[in-house]
Design a protein around this motif. Structure first.
Motif, PDB file in Angstrom:
ATOM      1  N   TYR A   1      -7.382 -14.693 -14.779  1.00 55.37           N
ATOM      2  CA  TYR A   1      -7.749 -15.262 -16.214  1.00 55.37           C
ATOM      3  C   TYR A   1      -7.812 -13.757 -17.079  1.00 55.37           C
ATOM      4  O   TYR A   1      -7.245 -13.608 -18.065  1.00 55.37           O
ATOM      5  CB  TYR A   1      -8.986 -16.113 -16.271  1.00 55.37           C
ATOM      6  N   LYS A   2      -8.599 -13.034 -16.544  1.00 60.41           N
ATOM      7  CA  LYS A   2      -8.587 -11.683 -17.084  1.00 60.41           C
ATOM      8  C   LYS A   2      -7.170 -11.090 -17.244  1.00 60.41           C
ATOM      9  O   LYS A   2      -7.080 -10.450 -18.488  1.00 60.41           O
ATOM     10  CB  LYS A   2      -9.316 -10.702 -16.407  1.00 60.41           C
ATOM     11  N   TYR A   3      -6.283 -11.085 -16.257  1.00 61.19           N
ATOM     12  CA  TYR A   3      -4.836 -10.645 -16.403  1.00 61.19           C
ATOM     13  C   TYR A   3      -4.246 -11.413 -17.531  1.00 61.19           C
ATOM     14  O   TYR A   3      -3.687 -10.717 -18.413  1.00 61.19           O
ATOM     15  CB  TYR A   3      -4.227 -10.753 -15.151  1.00 61.19           C
TER      16      TYR A   3
ATOM     17  N   THR B   1      -2.033 -11.135 -23.201  1.00 54.79           N
ATOM     18  CA  THR B   1      -2.082 -12.022 -24.488  1.00 54.79           C
ATOM     19  C   THR B   1      -2.419 -10.646 -25.397  1.00 54.79           C
ATOM     20  O   THR B   1      -1.690 -10.474 -26.545  1.00 54.79           O
ATOM     21  CB  THR B   1      -3.091 -12.895 -24.631  1.00 54.79           C
ATOM     22  N   MET B   2      -3.626  -9.916 -25.289  1.00 53.44           N
ATOM     23  CA  MET B   2      -3.908  -8.816 -25.946  1.00 53.44           C
ATOM     24  C   MET B   2      -2.876  -7.807 -26.323  1.00 53.44           C
ATOM     25  O   MET B   2      -2.784  -7.384 -27.450  1.00 53.44           O
ATOM     26  CB  MET B   2      -5.269  -8.260 -25.653  1.00 53.44           C
ATOM     27  N   GLU B   3      -2.160  -7.447 -25.258  1.00 58.81           N
ATOM     28  CA  GLU B   3      -1.037  -6.247 -25.192  1.00 58.81           C
ATOM     29  C   GLU B   3       0.125  -6.881 -26.141  1.00 58.81           C
ATOM     30  O   GLU B   3       0.540  -6.252 -26.916  1.00 58.81           O
ATOM     31  CB  GLU B   3      -0.601  -6.270 -23.959  1.00 58.81           C
ATOM     32  N   GLN B   4       0.284  -8.231 -25.821  1.00 56.93           N
ATOM     33  CA  GLN B   4       1.354  -8.553 -26.735  1.00 56.93           C
ATOM     34  C   GLN B   4       0.868  -8.714 -28.253  1.00 56.93           C
ATOM     35  O   GLN B   4       1.939  -8.332 -29.251  1.00 56.93           O
ATOM     36  CB  GLN B   4       1.683 -10.261 -26.416  1.00 56.93           C
TER      37      GLN B   4
ATOM     38  N   GLU C   1       1.325  -6.297 -33.783  1.00 55.77           N
ATOM     39  CA  GLU C   1       0.738  -5.541 -34.732  1.00 55.77           C
ATOM     40  C   GLU C   1       1.169  -4.218 -34.891  1.00 55.77           C
ATOM     41  O   GLU C   1       1.555  -3.589 -35.972  1.00 55.77           O
ATOM     42  CB  GLU C   1      -0.982  -5.554 -34.420  1.00 55.77           C
ATOM     43  N   MET C   2       1.424  -3.558 -33.859  1.00 56.52           N
ATOM     44  CA  MET C   2       2.057  -2.302 -34.045  1.00 56.52           C
ATOM     45  C   MET C   2       3.608  -2.365 -34.769  1.00 56.52           C
ATOM     46  O   MET C   2       3.995  -1.524 -35.490  1.00 56.52           O
ATOM     47  CB  MET C   2       2.374  -1.440 -32.793  1.00 56.52           C
ATOM     48  N   ALA C   3       4.449  -3.394 -34.329  1.00 55.12           N
ATOM     49  CA  ALA C   3       5.642  -3.619 -35.065  1.00 55.12           C
ATOM     50  C   ALA C   3       5.375  -4.130 -36.483  1.00 55.12           C
ATOM     51  O   ALA C   3       6.101  -3.578 -37.550  1.00 55.12           O
ATOM     52  CB  ALA C   3       6.390  -4.896 -34.525  1.00 55.12           C
ATOM     53  N   SER C   4       4.536  -4.852 -36.708  1.00 54.35           N
ATOM     54  CA  SER C   4       4.295  -5.201 -37.964  1.00 54.35           C
ATOM     55  C   SER C   4       3.770  -3.851 -39.059  1.00 54.35           C
ATOM     56  O   SER C   4       4.106  -3.800 -40.283  1.00 54.35           O
ATOM     57  CB  SER C   4       2.996  -6.381 -38.267  1.00 54.35           C
TER      58      SER C   4
END
Length: 195
Positions: A38-40, A45-48, A53-56
């Motif tokens: 679950y944590k993984y 999901t947070m990394e995606q 956000e970085m791309a935006s």
């Protein structure tokens, strides 16, 4: 086929989870593995989201740079237009000053002509007759021809103007001859009457 599916979807997650269970050796390894998965998933999901956000942010930064360049171009164009307007206004002012100067010169010339006409009218008639006597005995010679004699002043230019005018009676015609003598920067006017 099933192994491919498991390899693709769970391979990395299960490998890392089982390695973590083997390293930690929890009391309940199944529950630990379930919580770790679950944590993984949450971390993936947070990394995606972070990458999105970085791309935006990168796109926004590029748009901001484009907008800044456009604003700089607009400011440069506005400055150029202001300079052109200023140059045009200066040109108009110079033309207006030149027009006023020309008008002043015309007024000064008209004033000078009026003063010359008044000074010609104010010359006494006794001088006119003495000048006519001086001129007529020389059998129609001009003042320039007379000036070649010994003792005559050295004249640089002589202009003779003939102005036909009517006398007071209106029956006979009286011609006035104006002689303008220019010596250096001084000028003299002589007037003679001819019938």
């Amino acid at each position: 086929m099933e192994s491919t599916y498991l390899q693709k979807c769970l391979g990395t997650c299960l490998t890392q989870g089982l390695a973590e269970v083997a390293r930690i050796r929890p009391v309940d390894p199944i529950e630990y593995l379930a919580l770790w998965i679950y944590k993984y998933k949450e971390n993936v999901t947070m990394e995606q989201l972070r990458q999105k956000e970085m791309a935006s942010l990168e796109r926004e930064r590029e748009l901001a740079l484009i907008e800044q360049e456009m604003m700089e171009r607009l400011k440069a164009e506005e400055l150029l237009i202001q300079q052109q307007q200023l140059a045009f206004q200066l040109e108009l002012e110079m033309q207006e000053k030149e027009r006023q100067r020309v008008e002043e010169l015309h007024r000064a010339q008209e004033q000078l002509e009026k003063e010359m006409a008044m000074s010609i009218e104010n010359i006494p008639t006794s001088e006119d007759s003495s000048h006519s006597e001086d001129i007529t005995p020389d059998s129609g010679k001009t003042l320039a021809e007379i000036s070649d004699r010994y003792g005559a002043p050295n004249l640089s230019r002589v202009e003779e103007l003939d102005e036909p005018m009517l006398s007071d009676g209106g029956n006979r015609r009286l011609d006035k001859q104006l002689i303008v003598i220019v010596r250096g920067n001084k000028w003299f006017i002589a007037q003679s009457n001819r019938l």
